[in-house]
Design an enzyme around this catalytic site. Structure first.
Site, mmCIF file in Angstrom:
data_model
loop_
_atom_site.group_PDB
_atom_site.id
_atom_site.type_symbol
_atom_site.label_atom_id
_atom_site.label_comp_id
_atom_site.label_asym_id
_atom_site.label_seq_id
_atom_site.Cartn_x
_atom_site.Cartn_y
_atom_site.Cartn_z
ATOM 1 C CG ASP A 89 -0.243 -0.193 2.510
ATOM 2 O OD1 ASP A 89 0.983 -0.455 2.472
ATOM 3 O OD2 ASP A 89 -0.878 -0.086 3.564
ATOM 4 C CG HIS B 188 20.554 8.597 -18.662
ATOM 5 N ND1 HIS B 188 19.698 8.158 -19.652
ATOM 6 C CD2 HIS B 188 20.783 9.896 -18.958
ATOM 7 C CE1 HIS B 188 19.444 9.147 -20.492
ATOM 8 N NE2 HIS B 188 20.088 10.211 -20.093
ATOM 9 C CG ASP C 10 22.463 16.292 -15.365
ATOM 10 O OD1 ASP C 10 21.604 17.134 -15.023
ATOM 11 O OD2 ASP C 10 22.491 15.790 -16.509
ATOM 12 C CG ASP D 299 18.768 19.524 -17.178
ATOM 13 O OD1 ASP D 299 19.615 19.008 -16.449
ATOM 14 O OD2 ASP D 299 18.466 19.078 -18.312
ATOM 15 C CG HIS E 154 24.941 13.730 -24.673
ATOM 16 N ND1 HIS E 154 24.884 15.105 -24.704
ATOM 17 C CD2 HIS E 154 25.911 13.409 -23.781
ATOM 18 C CE1 HIS E 154 25.773 15.585 -23.856
ATOM 19 N NE2 HIS E 154 26.427 14.581 -23.289
ATOM 20 C CG HIS F 211 16.815 18.568 -23.087
ATOM 21 N ND1 HIS F 211 16.143 19.142 -22.038
ATOM 22 C CD2 HIS F 211 17.982 18.107 -22.565
ATOM 23 C CE1 HIS F 211 16.852 19.002 -20.929
ATOM 24 N NE2 HIS F 211 17.986 18.396 -21.217
ATOM 25 C CG HIS G 274 14.711 15.037 -21.459
ATOM 26 N ND1 HIS G 274 15.192 13.773 -21.571
ATOM 27 C CD2 HIS G 274 15.735 15.783 -20.951
ATOM 28 C CE1 HIS G 274 16.453 13.737 -21.148
ATOM 29 N NE2 HIS G 274 16.796 14.946 -20.763
ATOM 30 C CD GLU H 66 22.012 18.358 -21.623
ATOM 31 O OE1 GLU H 66 22.516 17.480 -20.915
ATOM 32 O OE2 GLU H 66 20.793 18.594 -21.674
ATOM 33 C CE1 TYR I 196 29.595 12.912 -20.200
ATOM 34 C CE2 TYR I 196 29.316 13.074 -22.583
ATOM 35 C CZ TYR I 196 28.966 13.469 -21.303
ATOM 36 O OH TYR I 196 28.005 14.427 -21.137
ATOM 37 N NE ARG J 252 25.359 16.015 -18.679
ATOM 38 C CZ ARG J 252 25.541 14.771 -18.272
ATOM 39 N NH1 ARG J 252 26.356 13.963 -18.928
ATOM 40 N NH2 ARG J 252 24.919 14.303 -17.202
ATOM 41 C CD GLU K 225 21.858 20.025 -18.539
ATOM 42 O OE1 GLU K 225 22.209 19.221 -17.659
ATOM 43 O OE2 GLU K 225 20.888 19.841 -19.282
HETATM 44 N N1 GLY Z 1 19.298 15.830 -16.665
HETATM 45 C C1 GLY Z 1 18.977 15.232 -17.883
HETATM 46 C C2 GLY Z 1 19.573 15.948 -19.006
HETATM 47 O O1 GLY Z 1 20.490 16.724 -18.818
HETATM 48 O O2 GLY Z 1 19.161 15.832 -20.117
HETATM 49 MN MN MN Z 2 20.962 17.620 -17.028
HETATM 50 MN MN MN Z 3 19.612 18.377 -19.874
#
Ligand code: GLY
Ligand code: MN
Ligand code: MN
Length: 486
Positions: A38, A241, A258, A269, A348, A352, A359, A382, A386, A446, A448
């Site tokens: 539950d 991820h 991130d 983000d 990547h 976005h 996203h 971003e 890597y 990264r 961003e």
């Molecule tokens: N945090 C997910 C992205 O940067 O797309």
């Molecule tokens: Mn991100």
């Molecule tokens: Mn992002």
């Protein structure tokens, strides 16, 4: 809900209704999902539903029926229930749906089928987003059931249309009130990243730094994270991820965080990458400077009228120049771009849309062409690099190809079949095995930020989050205000 907030939702419904004409829209709330027995996963309303209603409970459906004489906005909700409310919390009930949320009428959710039928009988188009699972069977059953009504001369639905394109165009551009919320999400997230730089130390676990980030989110007024925080140290930074966040960090590691919070149903983000012990090594710094140059160049390109894909093109060119200069790629810049060799290290996209969802919704192309940026749009920039911690060499195929064509083929054939063809084509091409300089192995960086397109350029909504090497090292050296484990 304040009268100002109510006015926002009324205005959104008005703009949505204008586009519906005499269609009927059925928009379901998110369902609660069971974690075990539950106990539920924490509930977060579906963004389309919240955008139109401001209603924050599960088991609800909104009807928007602009051509109806009285019931143009109807909410179906969980009825008040004292016992359930003692266990699980307050419900607005049908009374609250009208009084607080401005519904023309509200009914218990178990009356949905019967009342939906009455509305649909008079409408040729039902706007419902199939595939979300929430009410698919119900809507399809309704439309097939009402075929008999068409035969007897009622309008009755002949089409199920996706309301997504209408709603998502509305969601794509921020109003001043929406922007105020998103700015707050960005400011809180900025503070959290700076605090993480102060807080992290060798010997801590990633989740301890996660706690510091999320403490700042909550303590500055954000009720939830915009997505699961990625706190990735050392080689984990190369897992895009990564959310386990359980590794114990060591001196010499980079830490990639991130993380962004949500405020007023708007997301931030941010990614920052910094040395756990406060000082970049020379190879870490070299990679970091390349990513930073790419990010700054891509951000500088953002202004109204520029096509969205220019951002990505700019970032990947600067990244590729840097990769060539660092000896990570076997050919020159033009070949590396045409053959997409940079994808070994930057696999990547550059960003976005960012709005109610991280996203966020909204098309990136219109009639196949990358869409021009417009004031009010918000997106992330971003870039990252890597370098696989385990591979001593990388393989590069000497073959130019178009990513656009690759995408189109994936859409036409499906991903699995298209990938098989890609593998076959690649196998025919010549290849080079290139040694990866050992000093770069295992480095993942990264950076961003969140960018608003303004009337004459752009604004970095996450400005002030330490970013240059100097700013980052200086912030890492500052004391944290948060307690650490003894
Ligand atoms: N945090 C997910 C992205 O940067 O797309
Ligand atoms: Mn991100
Ligand atoms: Mn992002």
């Amino acid at each position: 809900m304040t009268s100002e907030e109510l006015a926002t939702f009324i205005d959104r419904r008005r703009r949505f209704a204008e586009a519906l004409g005499d269609g009927l829209a059925v928009v379901p709330a998110a369902a609660e999902t069971v974690r075990n027995n539950d106990v539920h996963h924490s509930f977060r309303q579906a963004s389309d539903f919240f955008f139109l209603t401001g209603f924050d409970e599960p088991d609800a459906v909104a009807l928007i029926d602009p051509a109806h004489a009285k019931e143009r906005f109807v909410l179906f909700v969980r009825p008040r229930d004292r016992e359930m409310e003692i266990w699980n919390g307050h419900r607005a009930g049908v009374e609250g749906a009208v009084a607080t949320y401005g519904a023309d009428a509200a009914y218990p959710i178990d009356q949905l089928d019967a009342r939906l039928r009455e509305h649909a009988l008079e409408r040729e188009t039902v706007y419902y987003r199939l595939g979300t699972g929430a009410a698919d069977g119900r809507v399809v059953r309704l439309v097939t059931d009402l075929r008999a009504a068409r035969a007897r001369g009622f309008p009755a639905p002949r089409r199920i249309e996706d309301p997504g394109p209408i709603l998502h165009e509305l969601r794509l551009r921020r109003s001043p009130a929406e922007l105020a919320r998103q700015r707050r999400a960005c400011a809180i997230s900025r503070d959290a990243h700076a605090e993480a730089m102060r807080y992290a130390q060798p010997g801590m676990h990633e989740y301890e730094v996660q706690a510091a980030v999320e403490f700042v989110f909550r303590s500055e007024g954000s009720p939830r994270d915009a997505y699961p925080s990625i706190v990735a140290s050392g080689p984990n930074a190369c897992i895009l991820h990564y959310v386990e966040n359980r590794r114990r960090m060591a001196a010499g590691d980079l830490l990639l965080i991130d993380a962004g919070c949500e405020y007023g149903y708007h997301a931030a983000d941010i990614t920052r990458t910094f040395p756990v012990d406060g000082r970049f090594t020379a190879p870490q710094r070299a990679v970091y400077e390349v990513v930073l140059r790419a990010q700054l160049a891509a951000i500088a390109a953002a202004r109204p009228g520029v096509r969205y894909e220019v951002i990505h093109d700019t970032a990947r060119r600067v990244l590729t120049e840097g990769l060539v200069a660092l000896g990570l790629l076997p050919r020159g810049v033009d070949d590396s771009l045409a053959m997409h060799h940079y994808r070994e290290f930057f696999m990547h996209g550059t960003g976005h849309w960012l709005g109610m969802d991280v996203h966020d919704v909204g098309d990136y192309r219109v009639r196949r062409a990358s869409r021009p940026l417009e004031p009010g749009m918000v997106f992330t920039v971003e870039p990252g690099l890597y370098v696989d911690p385990e591979r001593e060499t990388a393989t590069f195929w000497l073959r130019e190809y178009s990513e656009d064509e690759q995408w189109e083929r994936r859409l036409r054939l499906g991903t699995a079949a298209a990938k098989k063809l890609e593998d076959e084509e690649r196998a025919k091409a010549e290849k080079i095995t290139h040694r990866i300089p050992p000093e770069f192995r295992g480095i993942g960086v990264r950076i961003e930020d969140d960018i608003l397109v303004t009337a004459d350029g752009h604004e970095v909504l996450t400005a002030g989050t330490p970013k240059t090497v100097d700013e980052v090292e200086r912030t890492c050296a500052e004391p944290s205000r948060l307690p650490r484990r003894a």
